[in-house]
Design an enzyme around this catalytic site. Structure first.
Site, PDB file in Angstrom:
ATOM      1  N   CYS A   2       0.878  -1.157   0.000  1.00  0.00           N
ATOM      2  CA  CYS A   2       0.000   0.000   0.000  1.00  0.00           C
ATOM      3  C   CYS A   2       0.918   1.209   0.000  1.00  0.00           C
ATOM      4  O   CYS A   2       2.127   1.073   0.060  1.00  0.00           O
ATOM      5  CB  CYS A   2      -0.839   0.020   1.265  1.00  0.00           C
ATOM      6  SG  CYS A   2      -1.751  -1.509   1.516  1.00  0.00           S
ATOM      7  N   ARG A  27       0.740   2.087  -5.975  1.00  0.00           N
ATOM      8  CA  ARG A  27       1.050   1.024  -5.013  1.00  0.00           C
ATOM      9  C   ARG A  27      -0.187   0.261  -4.568  1.00  0.00           C
ATOM     10  O   ARG A  27      -0.091  -0.784  -3.918  1.00  0.00           O
ATOM     11  CB  ARG A  27       1.729   1.614  -3.768  1.00  0.00           C
ATOM     12  CG  ARG A  27       3.020   2.324  -4.055  1.00  0.00           C
ATOM     13  CD  ARG A  27       3.550   2.965  -2.798  1.00  0.00           C
ATOM     14  NE  ARG A  27       3.999   1.982  -1.843  1.00  0.00           N
ATOM     15  CZ  ARG A  27       5.213   1.469  -1.806  1.00  0.00           C
ATOM     16  NH1 ARG A  27       6.108   1.857  -2.690  1.00  0.00           N
ATOM     17  NH2 ARG A  27       5.546   0.579  -0.908  1.00  0.00           N
ATOM     18  N   TRP A  80      -3.981  -1.680  -1.072  1.00  0.00           N
ATOM     19  CA  TRP A  80      -4.064  -2.877  -1.919  1.00  0.00           C
ATOM     20  C   TRP A  80      -4.386  -3.998  -0.946  1.00  0.00           C
ATOM     21  O   TRP A  80      -3.552  -4.395  -0.139  1.00  0.00           O
ATOM     22  CB  TRP A  80      -2.731  -3.120  -2.626  1.00  0.00           C
ATOM     23  CG  TRP A  80      -2.740  -4.277  -3.566  1.00  0.00           C
ATOM     24  CD1 TRP A  80      -3.208  -4.289  -4.853  1.00  0.00           C
ATOM     25  CD2 TRP A  80      -2.244  -5.599  -3.309  1.00  0.00           C
ATOM     26  NE1 TRP A  80      -3.032  -5.530  -5.398  1.00  0.00           N
ATOM     27  CE2 TRP A  80      -2.450  -6.358  -4.477  1.00  0.00           C
ATOM     28  CE3 TRP A  80      -1.651  -6.225  -2.214  1.00  0.00           C
ATOM     29  CZ2 TRP A  80      -2.086  -7.691  -4.580  1.00  0.00           C
ATOM     30  CZ3 TRP A  80      -1.288  -7.548  -2.315  1.00  0.00           C
ATOM     31  CH2 TRP A  80      -1.507  -8.268  -3.496  1.00  0.00           C
ATOM     32  N   ASN A 106       1.682  -0.092   6.008  1.00  0.00           N
ATOM     33  CA  ASN A 106       1.967  -0.779   4.745  1.00  0.00           C
ATOM     34  C   ASN A 106       2.794  -2.007   5.082  1.00  0.00           C
ATOM     35  O   ASN A 106       3.866  -1.871   5.653  1.00  0.00           O
ATOM     36  CB  ASN A 106       2.756   0.149   3.810  1.00  0.00           C
ATOM     37  CG  ASN A 106       3.380  -0.603   2.657  1.00  0.00           C
ATOM     38  OD1 ASN A 106       2.771  -1.510   2.120  1.00  0.00           O
ATOM     39  ND2 ASN A 106       4.594  -0.235   2.280  1.00  0.00           N
ATOM     40  N   GLY A 107       2.279  -3.177   4.758  1.00  0.00           N
ATOM     41  CA  GLY A 107       3.027  -4.388   5.054  1.00  0.00           C
ATOM     42  C   GLY A 107       2.080  -5.456   5.559  1.00  0.00           C
ATOM     43  O   GLY A 107       0.888  -5.420   5.248  1.00  0.00           O
ATOM     44  N   GLU A 509       7.130 -12.500 -21.469  1.00  0.00           N
ATOM     45  CA  GLU A 509       6.853 -11.117 -21.079  1.00  0.00           C
ATOM     46  C   GLU A 509       5.646 -10.572 -21.858  1.00  0.00           C
ATOM     47  O   GLU A 509       4.805  -9.867 -21.298  1.00  0.00           O
ATOM     48  CB  GLU A 509       8.116 -10.269 -21.311  1.00  0.00           C
ATOM     49  CG  GLU A 509       7.993  -8.788 -21.056  1.00  0.00           C
ATOM     50  CD  GLU A 509       7.581  -8.427 -19.637  1.00  0.00           C
ATOM     51  OE1 GLU A 509       7.503  -9.304 -18.763  1.00  0.00           O
ATOM     52  OE2 GLU A 509       7.287  -7.238 -19.414  1.00  0.00           O
ATOM     53  N   LYS A 513       2.346  -9.148 -20.035  1.00  0.00           N
ATOM     54  CA  LYS A 513       1.837  -7.787 -20.270  1.00  0.00           C
ATOM     55  C   LYS A 513       0.366  -7.842 -20.672  1.00  0.00           C
ATOM     56  O   LYS A 513      -0.453  -7.082 -20.172  1.00  0.00           O
ATOM     57  CB  LYS A 513       2.613  -7.078 -21.393  1.00  0.00           C
ATOM     58  CG  LYS A 513       3.966  -6.575 -21.088  1.00  0.00           C
ATOM     59  CD  LYS A 513       4.047  -5.357 -20.208  1.00  0.00           C
ATOM     60  CE  LYS A 513       4.129  -5.736 -18.759  1.00  0.00           C
ATOM     61  NZ  LYS A 513       5.400  -5.979 -18.187  1.00  0.00           N
ATOM     62  N   GLU A 516      -1.911  -8.839 -17.713  1.00  0.00           N
ATOM     63  CA  GLU A 516      -1.986  -7.825 -16.657  1.00  0.00           C
ATOM     64  C   GLU A 516      -2.941  -6.699 -16.973  1.00  0.00           C
ATOM     65  O   GLU A 516      -3.680  -6.250 -16.106  1.00  0.00           O
ATOM     66  CB  GLU A 516      -0.603  -7.161 -16.487  1.00  0.00           C
ATOM     67  CG  GLU A 516       0.363  -7.905 -15.676  1.00  0.00           C
ATOM     68  CD  GLU A 516       1.638  -7.106 -15.552  1.00  0.00           C
ATOM     69  OE1 GLU A 516       2.039  -6.827 -14.430  1.00  0.00           O
ATOM     70  OE2 GLU A 516       2.242  -6.741 -16.587  1.00  0.00           O
ATOM     71  N   HIS A 532       3.928 -30.361 -27.829  1.00  0.00           N
ATOM     72  CA  HIS A 532       3.865 -31.277 -26.693  1.00  0.00           C
ATOM     73  C   HIS A 532       2.644 -31.031 -25.811  1.00  0.00           C
ATOM     74  O   HIS A 532       2.643 -31.398 -24.645  1.00  0.00           O
ATOM     75  CB  HIS A 532       5.157 -31.176 -25.870  1.00  0.00           C
ATOM     76  CG  HIS A 532       6.364 -31.551 -26.658  1.00  0.00           C
ATOM     77  ND1 HIS A 532       6.610 -32.841 -27.068  1.00  0.00           N
ATOM     78  CD2 HIS A 532       7.367 -30.794 -27.160  1.00  0.00           C
ATOM     79  CE1 HIS A 532       7.728 -32.867 -27.766  1.00  0.00           C
ATOM     80  NE2 HIS A 532       8.208 -31.635 -27.841  1.00  0.00           N
ATOM     81  N   LYS A 629       2.238  -1.635  -8.094  1.00  0.00           N
ATOM     82  CA  LYS A 629       3.575  -1.524  -8.685  1.00  0.00           C
ATOM     83  C   LYS A 629       4.656  -2.140  -7.813  1.00  0.00           C
ATOM     84  O   LYS A 629       5.678  -2.596  -8.303  1.00  0.00           O
ATOM     85  CB  LYS A 629       3.869  -0.040  -8.899  1.00  0.00           C
ATOM     86  CG  LYS A 629       5.156   0.256  -9.588  1.00  0.00           C
ATOM     87  CD  LYS A 629       4.931   0.486 -11.052  1.00  0.00           C
ATOM     88  CE  LYS A 629       6.210   0.472 -11.846  1.00  0.00           C
ATOM     89  NZ  LYS A 629       6.070  -0.331 -13.056  1.00  0.00           N
TER      90      LYS A 629
END
Ligand code: F6R
Length: 634
Positions: A2, A27, A80, A106-107, A509, A513, A516, A532, A629
């Site tokens: 957060c 965040r 978040w 935050n945590g 990647e 992207k 997300e 396969h 982020k």
């Protein structure tokens, strides 16, 4: 994960907190809140106003416009969700039962269940499902005890209470606390989560990240792990975990941290994709100055001893940073002949391989705050420090875009990728910066290990110098092309990305992207793996995006593409123009460059296509759902 902001000074706190939170919204953005302390003339004690709103910060902003939140001291939070859904009652700040103590955090408080249980048994009532709410209740309990000991009610008492409570908390956190009875004091603390103090004129601001200080002050005091600070309008008192007073000089923010502006672009992500030529140009100017030789082909910020005796490399990272690490591993092994393994940091923490001697451990994290990466590096450092044989000594390097981050305070060597602040939650220019860092390392190790002929080393260095110009053309031409192609994806639900060799991580990647920001299911595979299993997924509704670059596996990738086409898949190529690449239904052309540098270019069409697909769907590209982020929780 957060964002927290706290201010104390001589101006109304609420607008400053809102502005700080706006800069930290990357965040977390599922709810937000703030608390301010207001004192009436002649009163020594104040009143706390707490405002909280579900959803984006704009909702909190409206609430403040409507109802106000007076006071020159305050704390704010953008969330978040970890414990408890994104609802108003779970939004921070959280208060004790009297409403006189307010806390943002935050945590994660790992032992919150046990603490909650014991508080409940004492009769405390909880309003939220969060782990944080135990903190104001515990502080309240400690303050009562301190009062009972006859102590004077002041900021020092609040500081002591926070110190005592912190020693009861397990986990990683940063927090800010205000107390109505000490309206001119603010206490902040950090343990393994970021917190920076900014020194303004007659005011202080603390925040989880430096953008929140932008436009306010350039003078900062990053807090060290385990530190507490008592802030009053008169100054800062800083203490370490043992309660010893600390004296440290502030430092200056670099210019980049000041710029948080979308310019003419619709989204930060698009702006950041367009900034990549500049990222590469700066990198070339910094690391490939004129006059370098095959013996010393790149200028890196390390002493010669950094390279001495290294026989293998292990890289720890998450998400996009892990994809950069995979390209890095390819370069280190194939170009510099240095055995290299890449690990998910979150897996490494609990299943590290047996220790090998003479190993360089590299942590890659653009934010420098990813909890899993930091913890994996710490764990590796500890187990190596416990080894008596010097060959097993801990040797660590961090590759980051945030040289002032926790990573930098944790590892011995830092490679600052210098990409400038990235606001879009989906990493783009920082990925390019991470890739470039690995090119630098590959050149440096190749020269020292004589793994390549001098002319090959110099050729790669020369090729890298052309990257900024290639990128300039790519972003210019592909923006429109990607926007046009994006229309083909209006009903798409699944996409397959294929690549091989050095471009396999770019396929991963590309898929990440797209997932997300557009919420389309996407998978990246090494092209040879298709047959396969994944080939069973193919039909006309599943587009296949394939990277085909002349080099070791060019023909193989084209054959794999043919296999997909034979299953009626719509085939999009990221490849140079030419007769071979006519197999693709649509081509996003990239220059015909040497395969080594191709990932630096093939990633751009991927980024632009993902961006335009998401933008066309009207999605919140810069703040995709459920993401943030900087992932500062395990
Ligand atoms: C993807 C993305 C994430 C991060 C991951 C690690 O666009 O941004 O996958 O790469 O959370 O973050 P850092 O690099 O800060 O350690």
């Amino acid at each position: 994960m957060c964002g927290i902001v706290a201010v104390i000074g001589s101006r109304e706190a609420a607008p400053l907190l809102l502005e700080g939170l706006r800069q930290l919204e990357y965040r977390g953005y599922d709810s937000a809140g703030l608390a301010t302390v207001h004192t009436d003339e002649g009163q020594s004690s104040g009143l706390i106003t707490c405002r909280r709103a579900k959803g984006k910060l704009v909702n909190l902003s409206r609430l403040i416009d409507e109802k106000g939140s007076p006071g020159y001291v305050g704390i704010g939070h953008t969330r978040w969700a970890t414990h408890g859904k994104p609802e108003i009652h779970n939004a921070h700040p959280h208060r004790d039962s009297s409403g006189e103590i307010a806390v943002v955090q935050n945590g994660i408080i790992e032992n919150h269940r046990a603490l909650r249980h014991s508080l409940v048994s004492e009769g405390v009532k909880f309003d939220s499902q969060t782990d944080t709410e135990v903190i104001p209740h515990l502080i309240s309990r400690e303050l009562e005890l301190l009062k009972g000991e006859g102590q004077e009610i002041n900021g020092t008492m609040l500081l002591q209470a926070v110190q005592r409570v912190s020693s009861q908390l397990k986990g990683a956190f940063a927090l800010a606390v205000v107390w109505a009875e000490t309206p001119d004091a603010l206490v902040v603390a950090r343990r393994q989560a970021p917190l920076v103090i900014g020194l303004g004129e007659g005011e202080f601001i603390c925040a989880s990240d430096t953008p929140a200080l932008a436009g306010w002050t350039r003078t900062i005091l990053p807090m060290e792990d385990g530190e507490f600070a008592l802030l009053t309008p008169l100054g800062i008192e800083l203490y370490n975990e043992e309660g010893e007073r600390q004296q440290r000089s502030p430092s200056l923010l670099s210019g980049f941290d000041q710029v948080v502006d979308k310019r003419q672009f619709r989204h930060f992500m698009l702006k950041e994709i367009h900034e990549q030529p500049e990222t590469a140009e700066l990198w070339v100017a910094r690391h490939l100055p004129r006059g370098l030789s095959a013996d010393s082909p790149v200028a890196l910020p390390f002493e010669e001893s950094f390279y001495e005796g290294i026989e293998r490399v292990q890289i720890l990272a998450c998400g996009t940073s892990r994809h950069a690490a995979m390209v890095g591993a390819y370069l280190l092994e194939q170009f510099a002949d240095l055995p290299t393994s890449v690990f998910y940091a979150s897996e490494f923490r609990y299943a590290a391989p047996p220790l090998a001697p003479n190993t360089l451990t590299i942590g890659v994290t653009q934010s420098g705050e990813t909890a899993d990466t930091l913890a994996a590096l710490l764990m590796e450092d500890e187990r190596r420090s416990a080894h008596s044989d010097p060959a097993f000594a801990s040797r660590q390097l961090g590759i980051t875009n945030r040289p002032e981050s926790s990573l930098s305070r944790q590892v011995q060597n830092i490679f600052d990728i210098g990409a400038g602040i990235e606001i879009g939650v989906a990493a783009t220019k920082t990925f390019l910066g991470q890739l470039l860092a690995f090119y630098g390392l590959a050149l440096a190790f190749a020269a020292r290990r004589s793994s390549r002929k001098p002319e090959e080393i110099l050729r790669l260095a020369e090729e890298l110098k052309s990257v900024p110009n290639y990128l300039r053309d790519l972003v210019k031409h592909h923006d429109q092309l990607a926007e046009h192609l994006a229309h083909r994806f209006s009903d798409t639900q699944d996409v397959i990305f294929l690549g091989r060799g050095i471009n396999f991580p770019i396929a991963l990647e590309g898929a990440l992207k797209l997932k997300e920001i557009s919420y389309i299911h996407a998978e990246g595979y090494p092209a040879g793996e298709m047959k396969h299993g994944p080939i069973a997924l193919l039909d006309p509704r599943v587009p296949v995006i394939s990277i085909a670059v002349p080099g070791v596996v060019f023909e193989k990738v084209l054959s794999n593409a043919q296999e997909a086409k034979a299953r009626d898949a719509q085939l999009i190529g990221i490849a140079p123009k030419g007769p071979e690449t006519e197999v693709f239904d649509a081509l996003m052309p990239i220059p015909d460059v040497c395969e080594w540098i191709s990932p630096l270019l093939s990633v751009v069409p991927m980024q632009l296509l993902s961006y335009h697909i998401a933008a066309l769907r009207g999605l919140d590209v810069d703040q995709p759902r459920n993401l943030a982020k900087s992932v500062t929780v395990e």
